[in-house]
Structure formats: structure tokens, C-alpha cells
Write an enzyme that holds these catalytic residues in place. Structure first.
Site, PDB file in Angstrom:
ATOM      1  N   GLU A  20     -24.144 -44.164  -6.191  1.00 29.73           N
ATOM      2  CA  GLU A  20     -23.578 -43.516  -7.397  1.00 29.73           C
ATOM      3  C   GLU A  20     -23.813 -44.489  -8.713  1.00 29.73           C
ATOM      4  O   GLU A  20     -23.262 -45.423  -8.563  1.00 29.73           O
ATOM      5  CB  GLU A  20     -22.268 -42.940  -7.217  1.00 29.73           C
ATOM      6  CG  GLU A  20     -21.398 -42.346  -8.492  1.00 29.73           C
ATOM      7  CD  GLU A  20     -22.426 -41.310  -9.242  1.00 29.73           C
ATOM      8  OE1 GLU A  20     -22.687 -40.302  -8.359  1.00 29.73           O
ATOM      9  OE2 GLU A  20     -22.641 -41.307 -10.116  1.00 29.73           O
ATOM     10  N   ARG A  56       0.786  -1.243   0.032  1.00 28.47           N
ATOM     11  CA  ARG A  56      -0.116   0.223  -0.024  1.00 28.47           C
ATOM     12  C   ARG A  56       0.745   1.346  -0.108  1.00 28.47           C
ATOM     13  O   ARG A  56       1.689   1.257  -0.699  1.00 28.47           O
ATOM     14  CB  ARG A  56      -1.127  -0.079   1.067  1.00 28.47           C
ATOM     15  CG  ARG A  56      -1.760  -1.290   1.337  1.00 28.47           C
ATOM     16  CD  ARG A  56      -2.654  -1.292   0.065  1.00 28.47           C
ATOM     17  NE  ARG A  56      -3.864  -0.579  -0.191  1.00 28.47           N
ATOM     18  CZ  ARG A  56      -4.955  -0.503   0.094  1.00 28.47           C
ATOM     19  NH1 ARG A  56      -5.337  -1.542   0.480  1.00 28.47           N
ATOM     20  NH2 ARG A  56      -5.840   0.395  -0.280  1.00 28.47           N
ATOM     21  N   ALA A  65     -22.352 -31.978  -3.826  1.00 29.04           N
ATOM     22  CA  ALA A  65     -23.493 -32.015  -3.078  1.00 29.04           C
ATOM     23  C   ALA A  65     -23.831 -33.186  -2.279  1.00 29.04           C
ATOM     24  O   ALA A  65     -23.878 -33.146  -0.916  1.00 29.04           O
ATOM     25  CB  ALA A  65     -24.754 -31.486  -3.975  1.00 29.04           C
ATOM     26  N   GLN A 119     -19.794 -33.837 -11.874  1.00 27.79           N
ATOM     27  CA  GLN A 119     -19.349 -32.732 -12.813  1.00 27.79           C
ATOM     28  C   GLN A 119     -17.871 -32.266 -12.377  1.00 27.79           C
ATOM     29  O   GLN A 119     -17.216 -31.537 -13.485  1.00 27.79           O
ATOM     30  CB  GLN A 119     -20.122 -31.449 -12.794  1.00 27.79           C
ATOM     31  CG  GLN A 119     -21.437 -31.693 -13.616  1.00 27.79           C
ATOM     32  CD  GLN A 119     -22.322 -30.503 -13.403  1.00 27.79           C
ATOM     33  OE1 GLN A 119     -22.020 -29.381 -13.647  1.00 27.79           O
ATOM     34  NE2 GLN A 119     -23.535 -30.442 -12.993  1.00 27.79           N
ATOM     35  N   CYS A 170      -9.496 -21.214  -6.581  1.00 23.75           N
ATOM     36  CA  CYS A 170     -10.418 -20.748  -7.641  1.00 23.75           C
ATOM     37  C   CYS A 170     -10.451 -19.484  -7.512  1.00 23.75           C
ATOM     38  O   CYS A 170     -11.173 -18.644  -8.254  1.00 23.75           O
ATOM     39  CB  CYS A 170     -11.658 -21.604  -7.172  1.00 23.75           C
ATOM     40  SG  CYS A 170     -12.471 -21.168  -5.715  1.00 23.75           S
ATOM     41  N   CYS A 186     -13.768 -15.916  -2.244  1.00 19.56           N
ATOM     42  CA  CYS A 186     -12.792 -15.154  -1.540  1.00 19.56           C
ATOM     43  C   CYS A 186     -12.323 -13.941  -2.304  1.00 19.56           C
ATOM     44  O   CYS A 186     -12.973 -12.923  -2.231  1.00 19.56           O
ATOM     45  CB  CYS A 186     -11.568 -15.724  -1.169  1.00 19.56           C
ATOM     46  SG  CYS A 186     -10.662 -16.644  -2.089  1.00 19.56           S
ATOM     47  N   LYS A 206      -7.150 -25.987 -14.893  1.00 19.29           N
ATOM     48  CA  LYS A 206      -8.167 -26.352 -13.846  1.00 19.29           C
ATOM     49  C   LYS A 206      -8.006 -27.739 -13.034  1.00 19.29           C
ATOM     50  O   LYS A 206      -8.913 -28.178 -12.312  1.00 19.29           O
ATOM     51  CB  LYS A 206      -9.460 -26.327 -14.534  1.00 19.29           C
ATOM     52  CG  LYS A 206      -9.816 -24.620 -14.929  1.00 19.29           C
ATOM     53  CD  LYS A 206     -11.364 -24.737 -15.050  1.00 19.29           C
ATOM     54  CE  LYS A 206     -12.122 -25.054 -13.960  1.00 19.29           C
ATOM     55  NZ  LYS A 206     -13.672 -24.987 -14.034  1.00 19.29           N
ATOM     56  N   GLY A 222      -3.476 -18.578   4.103  1.00 20.49           N
ATOM     57  CA  GLY A 222      -4.386 -17.383   3.852  1.00 20.49           C
ATOM     58  C   GLY A 222      -5.747 -18.211   3.471  1.00 20.49           C
ATOM     59  O   GLY A 222      -6.398 -18.545   4.109  1.00 20.49           O
ATOM     60  N   ARG A 249       0.493 -19.516  -1.570  1.00 16.62           N
ATOM     61  CA  ARG A 249       0.108 -21.016  -2.150  1.00 16.62           C
ATOM     62  C   ARG A 249       1.061 -21.919  -1.424  1.00 16.62           C
ATOM     63  O   ARG A 249       1.502 -22.907  -2.050  1.00 16.62           O
ATOM     64  CB  ARG A 249       0.570 -20.901  -3.560  1.00 16.62           C
ATOM     65  CG  ARG A 249      -0.780 -21.145  -4.492  1.00 16.62           C
ATOM     66  CD  ARG A 249      -0.161 -21.447  -5.926  1.00 16.62           C
ATOM     67  NE  ARG A 249      -0.156 -22.674  -5.976  1.00 16.62           N
ATOM     68  CZ  ARG A 249      -1.603 -23.441  -6.300  1.00 16.62           C
ATOM     69  NH1 ARG A 249      -2.359 -22.887  -7.042  1.00 16.62           N
ATOM     70  NH2 ARG A 249      -1.330 -24.810  -6.426  1.00 16.62           N
TER      71      ARG A 249
HETATM   72  C1  LIG Z   1      -9.748 -12.517   0.008  1.00 15.45           C
HETATM   73  C2  LIG Z   1      -8.406 -11.829   0.312  1.00 15.45           C
HETATM   74  C3  LIG Z   1      -8.061 -10.595   0.875  1.00 15.45           C
HETATM   75  C4  LIG Z   1      -6.739 -10.173   1.160  1.00 15.45           C
HETATM   76  N1  LIG Z   1      -6.770  -9.147   1.678  1.00 15.45           N
HETATM   77  C5  LIG Z   1      -5.558  -8.921   2.139  1.00 15.45           C
HETATM   78  C6  LIG Z   1      -5.037  -7.692   3.142  1.00 15.45           C
HETATM   79  O1  LIG Z   1      -5.993  -6.951   3.186  1.00 15.45           O
HETATM   80  N2  LIG Z   1      -3.880  -7.411   3.329  1.00 15.45           N
HETATM   81  C7  LIG Z   1      -2.847  -7.925   2.823  1.00 15.45           C
HETATM   82  O2  LIG Z   1      -1.772  -7.549   3.002  1.00 15.45           O
HETATM   83  N3  LIG Z   1      -3.005  -8.996   2.062  1.00 15.45           N
HETATM   84  C8  LIG Z   1      -4.239  -9.696   1.682  1.00 15.45           C
HETATM   85  N4  LIG Z   1      -4.501 -10.824   0.975  1.00 15.45           N
HETATM   86  C9  LIG Z   1      -3.438 -11.402   0.724  1.00 15.45           C
HETATM   87  C10 LIG Z   1      -3.026 -12.601   1.522  1.00 15.45           C
HETATM   88  O3  LIG Z   1      -2.664 -12.245   2.969  1.00 15.45           O
HETATM   89  C11 LIG Z   1      -2.093 -13.466   1.175  1.00 15.45           C
HETATM   90  O4  LIG Z   1      -0.812 -13.001   0.724  1.00 15.45           O
HETATM   91  C12 LIG Z   1      -2.363 -14.344  -0.071  1.00 15.45           C
HETATM   92  O5  LIG Z   1      -3.879 -14.750  -0.148  1.00 15.45           O
HETATM   93  C13 LIG Z   1      -1.630 -15.472  -0.540  1.00 15.45           C
HETATM   94  O6  LIG Z   1      -1.653 -16.368   0.309  1.00 15.45           O
HETATM   95  P1  LIG Z   1      -2.439 -17.863   0.226  1.00 15.45           P
HETATM   96  O7  LIG Z   1      -1.831 -18.360  -1.106  1.00 15.45           O
HETATM   97  O8  LIG Z   1      -1.995 -18.715   1.349  1.00 15.45           O
HETATM   98  O9  LIG Z   1      -3.809 -17.554   0.141  1.00 15.45           O
HETATM   99  C14 LIG Z   1      -5.768 -11.133   0.739  1.00 15.45           C
HETATM  100  C15 LIG Z   1      -5.917 -12.402   0.295  1.00 15.45           C
HETATM  101  C16 LIG Z   1      -7.325 -12.552  -0.024  1.00 15.45           C
HETATM  102  C17 LIG Z   1      -7.638 -13.983  -0.642  1.00 15.45           C
HETATM  103  S1  SF4 Z   2     -13.045 -19.543  -2.413  1.00 15.82           S
HETATM  104 FE1  SF4 Z   2     -12.314 -21.265  -1.220  1.00 15.82          FE
HETATM  105  S2  SF4 Z   2     -11.366 -22.745  -2.375  1.00 15.82           S
HETATM  106 FE2  SF4 Z   2     -11.818 -21.006  -3.762  1.00 15.82          FE
HETATM  107  S3  SF4 Z   2      -9.765 -19.808  -3.455  1.00 15.82           S
HETATM  108 FE3  SF4 Z   2     -11.261 -19.037  -1.928  1.00 15.82          FE
HETATM  109  S4  SF4 Z   2     -10.708 -20.209  -0.022  1.00 15.82           S
HETATM  110 FE4  SF4 Z   2      -9.832 -21.468  -1.771  1.00 15.82          FE
END
Ligand SMILES: Cc1cc2nc3c(=O)[nH]c(=O)nc-3n(C[C@H](O)[C@H](O)[C@H](O)COP(=O)(O)O)c2cc1C
Ligand code: SF4
Length: 673
Positions: A443, A199, A424, A451, A377, A381, A461, A352, A330
Site C-alpha cells: 500500500e 402487519r 478489494a 476510499q 448501510c 439488504c 457515516k 438480523g 441494532r
Molecule cells: C432485508 C430485511 C428484511 C426484513 N424482513 C422482515 C420480515 O419479513 N418480517 C419482520 O418482522 N421483520 C423484518 N425485518 C426486520 C428484522 O427482523 C429486524 O427487526 C431488523 O432488521 C432490525 O434488526 P437488526 O438491526 O439486527 O438488523 C427485515 C429486516 C431486513 C434488514
Molecule cells: S448490506 Fe450488509 S452491511 Fe449493509 S446493512 Fe445490510 S447486512 Fe449490513
């Protein structure tokens, strides 16, 4: 694994003892109240993480000023009780909590004043309207609209230039606001401050974004000066609080281009890390730098980045400092986290999206149980945040509603029959078994997943298969029997105490002349490799399934045209995924006809006749026609079934081909028995 797991070993960070190495990094959730304080939804989410054993929870993007942005805010004494309730709640589970303090990259008071002025003008206009002076009303409203427009223009301008144009006084005010928020946090019993190094701070550190010529611009020492001043100000305002720094790194893409703008290139970041340690920062979280306009850079969707992709930078930072270093990006699996710790590449693992998907990583590691792994995906989020909704993981029916939804133990054990083993049905089986019921899943195909098995076929994917793999891992340990290649007869259903029907949907075709030609195939059959395609393929329907099928057949070497009635191809696709898809379309010269209506198929299936966007009748010659015009629910005959019947997923009329609805349908049906 179990108790000996490296993820479960405690670690000292400054004056805090973290009970394990599992951290929830900052995620803007959209759960907060309108004034930015922590309300019931937010509290329940973080409590759920703490209950799941997370040792260190960071509250993402906490603004130290009153802004219109939908993030938590802490700028006033009156907000202390809400943050105190958060700290007290998390401490009950021995979880430590940090606030990630950030400042938006714009002149908040300046833009706020303009928005306020526009509001006042609108009020004046309404008074004029009530007084019957419509001419003056119109003029005042026009004035209000003009000021609103100017406010947004300023916001837009600032997002690019505030970093270079902010006066030293403005920077000092922002620093004071951050220090004040840290003081309030300490009073609320919060354990730590995570300095948001992205930021505004990251923009100042960046050679790409910072064009200042004063003491905050130019040389490395100047660009990092403000960040170090902020650290100092927090130390002074809130002595004793642990200070963590989110260190954003501008990485290098495979093609040599830079990824991210608001941070430092790796060599500088390593030097900066040493200075942060010397300045009293007690923990560093190494992350990808942002500010590119595409969240996929920091939060890559499935199939676009390797696991642990930011780790190489983390390793170099860790070598340079002696304070604990966390990695984020990741990591996804328990095995990945264990390996990183075993190799000494990081001290703490930030999960995260993974923790939104499964908040019980720590308790499951201890019990050696499989976790529900995130699909990456980005739908429930990242997309939710982008469209200003609260986050709600597609695979976790409780996520976002932790305060109101939970699995209730059954009053009495029942025999539950589930018809269909798509997601489901599988989720229904999981929930029913947790409630204490015995479950039989029927099933008719030879594999589970429905699907999901075809959804995983298009490029990038494959990770979606994790949705099914989770059930494959957990259901054998539950009171669940899966009967493959078996139809649920009415006798079977009637012998149960309750039935959940989760028989999915089927794809449909366009009822147009020529649709029965031998060259016409269904997109589902193409993905299932039940139908052959060749030559020029025309895909009718550019929704998600059509677009993905088009990409799939294009990658197999076919020429492809997509015909879509609306003005957008793949309209429901995540904004983090769309650029990859469009890039692939470009690379394979996929033609996209939007606002185009299909009228008929002629020439024994070798011509598609359409009305194009300009209203012209056009004949498109082709070799294969792929129908991707949607799906319709399957109907199971339950006449004569006299036990309670519940429906879940596509066949319940829930949004077809939507994994989130399927999961929620299964969860709710099983919870309702
Ligand atoms: C929905 C969402 C909101 C996020 N908001 C922030 C945030 O407010 N501040 C920040 O520094 N990173 C934010 N991130 C980044 C996460 O802190 C993290 O670096 C990112 O998701 C990668 O980690 P992951 O692969 O474990 O999800 C956000 C990520 C997601 C998915
Ligand atoms: S919706 Fe759920 S499964 Fe898809 S990326 Fe976000 S946390 Fe992961």
C-alpha cells in the site's frame, strides 16, 4: 468469551432447547421460489446460518395464502416437502426453525380475483388480435387495463383501510388460513411459529390504524382480541409447536413524535405481553412497530439510532413476564449481546443484518475471533428488498449465493502479491490466506482502507469504518503481511506466483472552461481534508459523493448549492437514508439545482455558469467550487510482469465507489488463483 460466553449458553423455550442465545430474526430475503416454497438458494442461506451456529432461525414473512407478494408461502399440502427439507437440514446442525406467519393488510382473494380477471381479459384480447379484429382487441385491452388499475386502487385503499373495513367473516377466514399454515408447518417438522404481531395483527392492535367500532376495535381488550384468537387457533391446529410472538412497539422519538403505527405503545405492549403469556405464548421478541412507509423506522441506517435502541422496551416487557424474551434492533456486536445478557435485559439476542454480514457469529464467539460487523448501510439488504431483488450483503460476497459460491482451498500454496489495501485488496488478502496462500499486500499510503477513509467522513457515516476495522482485526492472525508506504515494484511482482491489482480509482474533473481556477477543488480532497473550502460552495455533481460532500461542507457552516444534470440528487442513495439527508439539506438551506447543466466557470473561479431546468442561462456566484463528477479507474503499469495478474475493485472496471463490487472483486480474484 470463548465457551463461557453468555451468548453460547443454552436456554429452554417451551418444549425446545435452544443450544445458545443467538437468533436469526425474520428477514424477507427474496430467495424463495416463485410459488413461495423454499428452493436451493433459500435452503443454502438458512443452512449457512445453521452451520455458523445460530440456534433459532425464523423464516420471515411466510404468507398462509396465495399472494403475489415475493415472500415464502405455505398454504397447500404440496409445499410440505420443501419446508420439510428446510427443517431436516437445519436440524442436522441442532438449529431450531420457526415460520413467521403473517397476513398482508389487504383483501388477498378480492385483489387476486381482480388481477385474475384482468389476465383473462388480456387473453381474450390476444385471441381477438389473432382473429384480426383489431378494434375489439383494443377495446378488450382497455377493459383489462381498467380492471388492473382498479385492482391496484383497491390494494392501495386496503393497505390503509382493510384493518378497519375487513368483515368479521374475512378475519375468521384469515385466522383459519394462519391455523392451516401452522398445521402444515407442523407436518413439515418445523419447530415453532412466530406470530407476526406487526402487519395485519399489529394494525388491529394499533390505536392509530384501527378505527373499528365492533368487538375488534376501540378498547385495548378489543384491539388485542384478534391476536389472541390467532394464538389460540395456532395452538389448536398445531399442538406442541412452540409459539413465539413478535411484539411491535410504537416507540417515542427524541422529538416526542411517535415512531411506527402498527403496534402498541409501550404501556399497552407490556400489558399485552402478560396476556400473551397467559394465552400460551412461550417466547416474545420485542421489536419496533412498523407501518410508516419508511423502513428506516424499523431498520435504521447507520448514524441514525444508537445501538440496542429498542432495548428499553424489551427490559420492561421482560420484567412483566416469565417466558424468554428476545431483543432485536441494532445489537450489532458480540459485546453488546454479552452485556444485554449479563444485565438480564433479555434472554435471547436477535442479530438480523449482522448475520447476513457474518453468519459465523456463534462459532467465532466460541473461538474468540472477531466478527465482520454490519455497517447498517441498508444497501445490500433493505434496498434490495425494496426494489424486489434478493438480499446480498455488501460485505459478504457469499450472501445470497451460498449455494454456488465458497472459498476453495488452494491446490498448492503460492506467494500472492496484492497491490493496494483498499477493501478489494483487503478482501482478496483474506480469501487468499484462507485458501492457504502466503500474501503480501503493498500500500503506497500510510493507512489501509483506501476510499473507505473518505467515505466515512460525511455526517452519519462513521460506521463505514467497520469495513476496514474488520481486516485490521483479522489479517494479523493470518499469513498476510501488509507493507504500508510501499509501492509494489515489478521486481516484487515478478518474485510472486500471482499478483492481484487492486489500485482503485481517482476522481475526475469536468473538462470545461475555467475548471483550472484556484477555487476549484475535488470532493475527494475536501473529504480527505486536503482542500480548504469557504463561503458559498457550489458542488458540481449531485451523485452520492457530491450529495454527501455537500452535506459535509454545509454542516461545517458553509452555504451550499448542488448542481445536478439529472432530475434527482443522490439517486443511488438508500431510501432509508435519503429522508435524513434531505432533512439536513433543509436545515442548512442547501440549494438543489436539478436538470441543470454546467457550461463554464468564469470570474477567476467565482462564478459557475449553468443552463437551468427551464433552459435559462444562470450565473451562480460562489467562493468555492467542488467537483464531484465521478471517478475513473487507476492503471498500474504491469508491462514486463510475467506472472499471472488479476484485477479487483475499481481498477478492474467494476462499478467505482461501490463497496459491494470491490468486496466481490477481491473475493473472486483471490478465489481464481
Ligand atoms: C432485508 C430485511 C428484511 C426484513 N424482513 C422482515 C420480515 O419479513 N418480517 C419482520 O418482522 N421483520 C423484518 N425485518 C426486520 C428484522 O427482523 C429486524 O427487526 C431488523 O432488521 C432490525 O434488526 P437488526 O438491526 O439486527 O438488523 C427485515 C429486516 C431486513 C434488514
Ligand atoms: S448490506 Fe450488509 S452491511 Fe449493509 S446493512 Fe445490510 S447486512 Fe449490513
Amino acid at each position: 468469551m470463548g465457551k463461557n460466553s453468555l451468548l453460547l449458553q443454552p436456554i429452554q423455550v417451551g418444549n425446545l432447547t435452544l443450544k445458545n442465545r443467538i437468533m436469526f430474526p425474520p428477514l424477507t430475503t427474496g430467495y424463495e421460489e416463485r410459488d413461495g416454497s423454499i428452493g436451493p438458494r433459500s435452503l443454502a442461506f438458512y443452512e449457512r446460518l445453521a452451520k455458523g451456529g445460530v440456534s433459532y432461525i425464523v423464516i420471515g414473512d411466510v404468507a398462509p395464502v396465495r399472494t403475489a407478494s415475493p415472500t415464502p408461502k405455505l398454504f397447500d399440502e404440496s409445499q410440505i416437502p420443501a419446508f420439510k427439507a428446510l427443517a431436516d437440514t437445519l436440524h442436522k446442525y441442532d438449529a431450531k426453525v420457526a415460520l413467521q406467519l403473517f397476513h398482508p393488510e389487504y383483501d388477498v382473494p378480492g385483489v387476486g380475483r381482480m388481477i385474475g380477471m384482468a389476465g383473462a381479459l388480456r387473453q381474450e384480447a390476444m385471441q381477438l388480435k389473432e382473429a384480426g379484429d383489431m378494434e375489439a382487441f383494443g377495446a378488450k385491452m382497455a377493459e383489462a387495463d381498467k380492471v388492473t388499475k382498479e385492482a391496484y386502487a383497491k390494494l392501495h385503499h386496503d393497505m390503509q383501510h382493510f384493518v378497519s373495513e375487513a368483515t368479521v367473516e374475512q378475519l375468521a377466514q384469515i385466522k383459519a388460513a394462519i391455523a392451516n399454515a401452522a398445521r402444515l408447518a407442523k407436518e413439515a417438522g418445523i419447530d415453532a411459529i412466530e406470530v407476526h404481531g406487526d402487519r395485519l395483527l399489529g394494525s388491529l392492535c394499533s390505536t392509530i390504524l384501527n378505527h373499528r367500532t365492533d368487538e375488534y376495535g376501540g378498547a385495548f381488550e378489543n384491539r388485542i382480541r384478534y391476536a389472541l384468537e390467532v394464538v389460540e387457533a395456532i395452538k389448536e391446529a398445531a399442538p406442541g409447536l412452540m409459539i413465539e410472538y413478535k411484539l411491535p412497539i410504537v416507540t417515542v422519538n427524541e422529538d416526542g413524535s411517535l415512531r411506527g403505527k402498527g403496534g402498541l405503545i409501550e404501556e399497552e405492549a407490556v400489558e399485552f405481553a402478560k396476556k400473551l403469556e397467559a394465552a400460551g405464548v412461550q417466547m416474545i421478541q420485542v421489536a419496533q412497530a412498523n407501518h410508516t412507509g419508511n423502513m428506516a423506522d424499523t431498520i435504521p441506517p447507520m448514524g441514525t439510532q444508537a445501538d440496542n435502541w429498542t432495548l428499553p422496551c424489551c427490559i420492561n416487557v421482560k420484567k412483566a413476564v416469565s417466558i424468554p424474551v428476545a431483543t432485536v434492533g441494532r445489537v450489532l456486536t458480540v459485546a453488546n449481546g454479552e452485556e444485554i445478557l449479563a444485565n438480564g435485559d433479555a434472554d435471547i439476542i436477535a442479530y438480523g443484518r449482522s448475520l447476513c454480514c457474518d453468519p459465523d457469529i456463534a462459532v467465532k464467539v466460541e473461538k474468540d475471533e472477531p466478527i465482520r460487523e454490519c455497517l447498517t448501510c441498508n444497501k445490500g439488504c433493505v434496498d434490495a428488498i425494496s426494489s424486489r431483488r434478493y438480499i446480498s450483503c455488501v460485505l459478504n460476497a457469499e450472501n445470497g449465493d451460498e449455494a454456488t459460491i465458497s472459498i476453495k482451498p488452494a491446490d498448492a500454496k503460492k506467494n500472492v502479491v496484492i497491490v493496494g489495501a483498499g477493501v478489494a485488496g483487503l478482501e482478496a488478502a483474506r480469501v487468499a490466506a484462507i485458501r492457504g496462500h502466503h500474501v503480501d499486500v503493498y500500500e503506497k499510503e500510510e493507512v489501509i482502507g483506501g476510499q473507505i477513509n473518505i467515505a466515512a467522513v460525511p455526517p452519519r457515516k462513521a460506521d463505514i469504518l467497520r469495513a476496514t476495522e474488520y481486516y485490521q482485526a483479522i489479517l494479523p492472525g493470518m499469513d498476510v503481511e501488509i507493507h504500508l508506504n510501499t509501492e509494489a515494484t515489478k521486481e516484487i511482482m515478478n518474485a510472486a506466483d500471482a499478483v492481484i491489482v487492486a489500485v482503485g480509482a481517482h476522481d475526475i474533473t469536468l473538462p470545461i472552461e475555467g475548471a483550472d481556477a484556484p477555487t476549484v477543488v475535488s470532493s475527494w480532497d475536501v473529504l480527505a481534508e486536503k482542500a480548504e473550502v469557504n463561503g458559498h460552495c457550489v458542488v458540481i455533481g449531485g451523485g452520492l459523493v457530491g450529495a454527501e460532500t455537500a452535506e459535509y461542507v454545509a454542516n461545517k457552516g458553509n452555504a451550499v448549492s448542488i448542481i445536478e444534470m439529472t432530475d434527482k440528487i443522490a439517486a443511488q442513495e438508500s431510501a432509508t437514508v435519503l429522508p435524513y439527508m434531505m432533512e439536513d439539506f433543509k436545515a442548512h438551506d442547501v440549494k438543489q439545482y436539478v436538470n441543470t447543466k454546467v457550461n463554464s466557470i468564469s470570474n477567476n473561479g467565482k462564478t459557475v455558469n449553468v443552463t437551468d431546468a427551464e433552459g435559462n442561462e444562470v450565473a451562480i456566484d460562489c467562493d468555492t467550487i467542488i467537483m464531484a463528477v465521478g471517478s475513473k479507474k487507476n492503471v498500474l503499469d504491469v508491462e514486463g510482469v510475467n506472472v499471472p495478474v488479476y484485477y479487483a475493485g475499481d481498477c478492474a472496471g467494476e462499478k467505482t465507489a461501490d463497496i459491494a463490487s470491490a468486496i466481490r472483486g477481491g473475493y473472486n480474484a483471490a478465489n481464481a488463483i
